[in-house]
Write a protein that holds these residues in place. Sequence first.
Motif, mmCIF file in Angstrom:
data_model
loop_
_atom_site.group_PDB
_atom_site.id
_atom_site.type_symbol
_atom_site.label_atom_id
_atom_site.label_comp_id
_atom_site.label_asym_id
_atom_site.label_seq_id
_atom_site.Cartn_x
_atom_site.Cartn_y
_atom_site.Cartn_z
ATOM 1 N N PRO A 1 0.766 -1.151 -0.120
ATOM 2 C CA PRO A 1 0.034 0.122 -0.015
ATOM 3 C C PRO A 1 0.822 1.334 -0.160
ATOM 4 C CG PRO A 1 -1.017 -1.621 1.526
ATOM 5 C CD PRO A 1 0.277 -2.038 1.300
ATOM 6 N N ASN B 1 -2.347 -1.032 -8.045
ATOM 7 C CA ASN B 1 -1.894 -1.293 -6.747
ATOM 8 C C ASN B 1 -2.761 -1.979 -5.787
ATOM 9 O OD1 ASN B 1 0.601 -0.686 -4.962
ATOM 10 N ND2 ASN B 1 -1.121 0.067 -3.617
ATOM 11 N N LEU B 2 -4.051 -1.750 -6.085
ATOM 12 C CA LEU B 2 -5.301 -2.568 -5.256
ATOM 13 C C LEU B 2 -5.191 -3.982 -6.102
ATOM 14 C CD1 LEU B 2 -7.454 -2.582 -3.451
ATOM 15 C CD2 LEU B 2 -8.950 -1.635 -5.128
ATOM 16 N N GLU C 1 -2.261 -5.728 -4.304
ATOM 17 C CA GLU C 1 -2.650 -5.979 -3.011
ATOM 18 C C GLU C 1 -3.447 -7.217 -2.748
ATOM 19 O OE1 GLU C 1 -3.861 -2.585 -0.401
ATOM 20 O OE2 GLU C 1 -3.049 -1.115 -1.822
#
Length: 220
Positions: A150, A210-211, A214
């Motif tokens: 994150p 990025n999500l 993750e």
Amino acid sequence: MDFEFKWHVLLRYQSFLIDGVLITIQMALIGMAIALTLGLVIALMGKSGIKILVIFSDIYIRIFRAIPLFVYLIWMFYGAAMLTGINVPAFATAVICLSMTHSAFMAETYRAGIESVPKGHTEAGLSVGLSRFQVMRYIILPQAVRTILPPIGNEFVIVFKSTTILGIIGVDELVRKAQFATTLSFRPFELYSAVAVIFVIMVIIISRFNLFLEKKFSYT
């Protein structure tokens, strides 16, 4: 006074904006890639237990987190040339300053991720005969990824936005290209509105990617 948004201005100067976007993306990707690598090296130095490396890591992080990127750019591009007589190209200077500045922040991110892994995991790895390097590579870092990802996404957004000041040393990033187009068209509102929209779109793409990472690396 009525104001009419001139859409044809964006069509006329679209080549300026496209070139600026490509250079901005290039600068952000190169700067972030080096910052990720260098930041990890600096973080591992700080966790090595070797005094001189720990001191170097601490000084590096303190210095490059404190110096504003704007000041660092000016000093490197103009000051270094005056002191050494060597003129470093604007692109190379921008990459050096961008990556070194953000590597200091990434080093702290790595450090926090490494320290989030229970110490017992390190002790367990050492007890079965793994070296400290092997413990870090195969046990600590894979687990630290959940904590690190994150902030990496957030840092990449900051790197991407930081490219907007690289124009002060002559890098033709998006904002500088918009400035050129403005001097020719005298229509700053349209051009800077386009710049704002482009940055919003790019930040959304970065955040979504990025999500995705993750979720991919998270544990159930």
